[in-house]
Design a protein around this motif. Structure first.
Motif, PDB file in Angstrom:
ATOM      1  N   ASP A 182       0.839  -1.200   0.000  1.00  0.00           N
ATOM      2  CA  ASP A 182       0.000   0.000   0.000  1.00  0.00           C
ATOM      3  C   ASP A 182       0.877   1.255   0.000  1.00  0.00           C
ATOM      4  OD1 ASP A 182      -2.352  -1.538   0.142  1.00  0.00           O
ATOM      5  OD2 ASP A 182      -2.145  -1.718   2.312  1.00  0.00           O
ATOM      6  N   GLU A 183       0.280   2.365  -0.397  1.00  0.00           N
ATOM      7  CA  GLU A 183       0.999   3.637  -0.430  1.00  0.00           C
ATOM      8  C   GLU A 183       0.574   4.449   0.787  1.00  0.00           C
ATOM      9  OE1 GLU A 183       2.160   7.110  -3.685  1.00  0.00           O
ATOM     10  OE2 GLU A 183       0.552   5.683  -4.100  1.00  0.00           O
ATOM     11  N   LEU A 184       1.568   4.912   1.570  1.00  0.00           N
ATOM     12  CA  LEU A 184       1.303   5.619   2.814  1.00  0.00           C
ATOM     13  C   LEU A 184       1.529   7.116   2.638  1.00  0.00           C
ATOM     14  CD1 LEU A 184       3.113   3.216   5.336  1.00  0.00           C
ATOM     15  CD2 LEU A 184       0.697   3.202   4.662  1.00  0.00           C
ATOM     16  N   PHE A 185       0.664   7.903   3.279  1.00  0.00           N
ATOM     17  CA  PHE A 185       0.754   9.357   3.239  1.00  0.00           C
ATOM     18  C   PHE A 185       0.700   9.876   4.678  1.00  0.00           C
ATOM     19  CE2 PHE A 185      -0.881   7.968  -0.771  1.00  0.00           C
ATOM     20  CZ  PHE A 185      -0.394   8.848  -1.722  1.00  0.00           C
ATOM     21  N   PHE A 186       1.734  10.613   5.057  1.00  0.00           N
ATOM     22  CA  PHE A 186       1.823  11.145   6.414  1.00  0.00           C
ATOM     23  C   PHE A 186       1.296  12.583   6.415  1.00  0.00           C
ATOM     24  CE2 PHE A 186       5.026  11.782  10.158  1.00  0.00           C
ATOM     25  CZ  PHE A 186       3.964  11.904  11.031  1.00  0.00           C
ATOM     26  N   ILE A 187       0.171  12.811   7.091  1.00  0.00           N
ATOM     27  CA  ILE A 187      -0.458  14.133   7.151  1.00  0.00           C
ATOM     28  C   ILE A 187       0.043  14.859   8.402  1.00  0.00           C
ATOM     29  CG2 ILE A 187      -2.657  15.370   7.303  1.00  0.00           C
ATOM     30  CD1 ILE A 187      -3.951  12.800   6.084  1.00  0.00           C
ATOM     31  N   MET A 188       0.527  16.075   8.216  1.00  0.00           N
ATOM     32  CA  MET A 188       1.047  16.844   9.346  1.00  0.00           C
ATOM     33  C   MET A 188       0.786  18.325   9.144  1.00  0.00           C
ATOM     34  SD  MET A 188       5.186  16.872   8.575  1.00  0.00           S
ATOM     35  CE  MET A 188       5.335  15.090   8.697  1.00  0.00           C
ATOM     36  N   GLY A 189       0.960  19.112  10.194  1.00  0.00           N
ATOM     37  CA  GLY A 189       0.837  20.554  10.102  1.00  0.00           C
ATOM     38  C   GLY A 189       2.081  21.158   9.466  1.00  0.00           C
ATOM     39  N   SER A 190       1.941  22.376   8.956  1.00  0.00           N
ATOM     40  CA  SER A 190       3.065  23.025   8.285  1.00  0.00           C
ATOM     41  C   SER A 190       4.233  23.263   9.233  1.00  0.00           C
ATOM     42  CB  SER A 190       2.617  24.358   7.674  1.00  0.00           C
ATOM     43  OG  SER A 190       2.024  25.174   8.672  1.00  0.00           O
ATOM     44  N   ASP A 191       3.961  23.487  10.518  1.00  0.00           N
ATOM     45  CA  ASP A 191       5.058  23.679  11.476  1.00  0.00           C
ATOM     46  C   ASP A 191       5.900  22.419  11.597  1.00  0.00           C
ATOM     47  OD1 ASP A 191       2.811  22.428  12.591  1.00  0.00           O
ATOM     48  OD2 ASP A 191       3.383  22.984  14.624  1.00  0.00           O
ATOM     49  N   SER A 192       5.257  21.261  11.529  1.00  0.00           N
ATOM     50  CA  SER A 192       5.992  19.996  11.577  1.00  0.00           C
ATOM     51  C   SER A 192       6.820  19.803  10.314  1.00  0.00           C
ATOM     52  CB  SER A 192       5.024  18.827  11.749  1.00  0.00           C
ATOM     53  OG  SER A 192       4.340  18.911  12.981  1.00  0.00           O
ATOM     54  N   LEU A 193       6.276  20.194   9.183  1.00  0.00           N
ATOM     55  CA  LEU A 193       7.012  20.083   7.930  1.00  0.00           C
ATOM     56  C   LEU A 193       8.283  20.931   7.978  1.00  0.00           C
ATOM     57  CD1 LEU A 193       7.256  19.351   4.867  1.00  0.00           C
ATOM     58  CD2 LEU A 193       6.036  21.492   4.437  1.00  0.00           C
ATOM     59  N   ILE A 194       8.165  22.162   8.455  1.00  0.00           N
ATOM     60  CA  ILE A 194       9.326  23.070   8.494  1.00  0.00           C
ATOM     61  C   ILE A 194      10.441  22.488   9.364  1.00  0.00           C
ATOM     62  CG2 ILE A 194      10.075  25.341   9.343  1.00  0.00           C
ATOM     63  CD1 ILE A 194       7.304  26.390   8.421  1.00  0.00           C
ATOM     64  N   ASN A 195      10.063  21.763  10.418  1.00  0.00           N
ATOM     65  CA  ASN A 195      11.068  21.172  11.322  1.00  0.00           C
ATOM     66  C   ASN A 195      11.374  19.716  11.002  1.00  0.00           C
ATOM     67  OD1 ASN A 195      11.481  23.429  13.175  1.00  0.00           O
ATOM     68  ND2 ASN A 195       9.350  23.101  13.762  1.00  0.00           N
ATOM     69  N   PHE A 196      10.824  19.210   9.882  1.00  0.00           N
ATOM     70  CA  PHE A 196      10.914  17.784   9.597  1.00  0.00           C
ATOM     71  C   PHE A 196      12.350  17.290   9.539  1.00  0.00           C
ATOM     72  CE2 PHE A 196      10.957  14.156   6.589  1.00  0.00           C
ATOM     73  CZ  PHE A 196      10.123  13.286   7.272  1.00  0.00           C
ATOM     74  N   LYS A 197      13.226  18.066   8.966  1.00  0.00           N
ATOM     75  CA  LYS A 197      14.614  17.607   8.821  1.00  0.00           C
ATOM     76  C   LYS A 197      15.340  17.467  10.162  1.00  0.00           C
ATOM     77  CE  LYS A 197      16.185  22.316   7.619  1.00  0.00           C
ATOM     78  NZ  LYS A 197      14.817  22.888   7.424  1.00  0.00           N
TER      79      LYS A 197
END
Length: 395
Positions: free
Chosen positions: A98-113
């Motif tokens: 299956d293909e997985l998609f991780f949904i998060m807030g933009s603040d989490s994306l900015i700190n993802f690295k």
């Protein structure tokens, strides 16, 4: 399948969370979206706010009946800090095709690295970021571009018009702003009130110990021993029914705080403070110890929580449509370890941990049967309460 995983503390869940999940589901043609309730995240401490199972219950109530939205509770049962790379490794093993998609807030994306092992997360899923009110969209687009260059998987922005609803704002304002209830499903709001979540009137074991010292002075030895039993039983029942356990213990400590004063004193306190006294309470003033106890809790023992005061007030008679704490104290008073003369006590003790409303009804049923043999002592409130729960259970 195309599976969305929406991670968060959801403390509490609100309308925006649901709208984001539905927007992601539509835009990326997801078959299902799981709300992944964070356990103990590395960057937040949820244990000091509400119990994990309360957050679970609120999410369950919020998405109940909404097609394509489901729950994943694995992280709240995981020991130690809960890292997303562990969860997505598990999910990949469970859904290899299956293909997985991780949904998060933009603040989490900015700190993802800066997350722990983000390369593992991106290896197993695509990341979908939801904008928040006031976001710098250029900064978000730049973060998406950077993540695409650094990590496997892909990164997308969810086409969603952000609003300013936030869990932190709900926690801070829910007791003072009546409009807050419109920011979440009605069932979630009712759960928060019923379970006394996000209240400013929280208590600690220091408060319990302070009240313990007070009750040693105010109560006869036998009544004090009973009080300790009620407080401990209330604590246990509160844990079972996801109510703030120390608050319940405080209510248990004070439920009989006016039990060992004279009848004349009870009547005097009520009359001086405009506390209504019924005819039967004038005839049997010992029935006033709940009302006077509620007054003492606030005025003498500095308890600000109205739910605690009300539970003390009705712990003997009950009342129709009791709150959760009302029921906990009502039941704890009846089943505490020192009790040994009530009928079918072993059954009632067992039911207290499986069906609280049924337990309340069974206690009322036995109480009414007892009072019927002493009809002049019957408090009409007890009869009203018995009839209310009989109708409720019949439904």
């Amino acid at each position: 399948m195309r599976i969305g995983i929406y991670g968060g503390t959801f403390n509490p869940i609100h309308n925006t969370h649901i709208e984001i999940a539905q927007a992601a589901k539509r835009q990326f043609d997801l078959d299902i979206v799981y709300f992944l309730i964070s356990g103990t995240p590395p960057h937040k401490d949820t244990s000091e706010t509400v119990a994990d199972l309360c957050r679970y219950d609120m999410v369950r109530l919020a998405i109940e009946g909404i097609d394509g939205l489901e729950l994943d509770d694995r992280e709240i049962y995981r020991a130690g800090k809960s890292y997303s790379y562990i969860t997505f490794t598990e999910l990949h093993q469970e859904h290899p095709d299956d293909e997985l998609f991780f949904i998060m807030g933009s603040d989490s994306l900015i700190n993802f690295k800066n997350w722990v092992k983000p390369e593992i997360i991106s290896q197993y899923c695509n990341v979908l970021a939801a904008p928040r009110a006031g976001d710098d969209m250029d900064k978000i687009e730049q973060s998406i571009h950077e993540c695409k260059n650094i990590f496997d998987g892909d990164f997308f922005l969810i086409d969603y018009i952000a609003n300013d609803i936030a869990s932190s704002s709900i926690r801070n304002k829910i007791r003072i702003n009546p409009d807050i209830k419109n920011q979440m499903p009605e069932a979630v709001f009712n759960y928060i009130i019923e379970h006394n979540l996000y209240t400013q009137d929280s208590y600690t074991m220091e408060d319990v110990m302070r009240l313990d010292d007070e009750m040693k002075k105010e109560l006869k030895v036998s009544r004090y021993v009973h009080t300790i039993g009620v407080a401990q039983t209330a604590y246990s029942l509160a844990i079972r029914w996801n109510y703030p356990a120390i608050n319940a213990m405080v209510a248990g400590m004070l439920h009989d705080c006016a039990k060992c004063i004279s009848d004349e004193k009870r009547i005097s306190v009520c009359e001086k403070n405009n506390i209504p006294i019924t005819d039967i309470e004038y005839k049997y003033p010992h029935l006033l110890h709940g009302k006077v106890g509620a007054y003492y809790a606030k005025e003498k023992y500095d308890i600000k929580d109205n739910q605690i005061a009300h539970a003390i007030e009705v712990h003997t008679t009950g009342c129709p449509n009791m709150s959760l704490l009302d029921k906990i104290i009502f039941v704890a008073d009846y089943i505490e370890p020192g009790r040994d003369k009530q009928p079918r006590l072993d059954i009632i003790r067992s039911v207290a941990y499986s069906d609280l409303d049924l337990c309340v009804y069974m206690i009322l049923e036995d109480s009414v049967n007892y009072l019927n043999s002493n009809p002049d002592m019957v408090d009409p409130t007890t009869i009203d309460t018995f009839n209310y729960y009989r109708k409720l259970l019949n439904k």
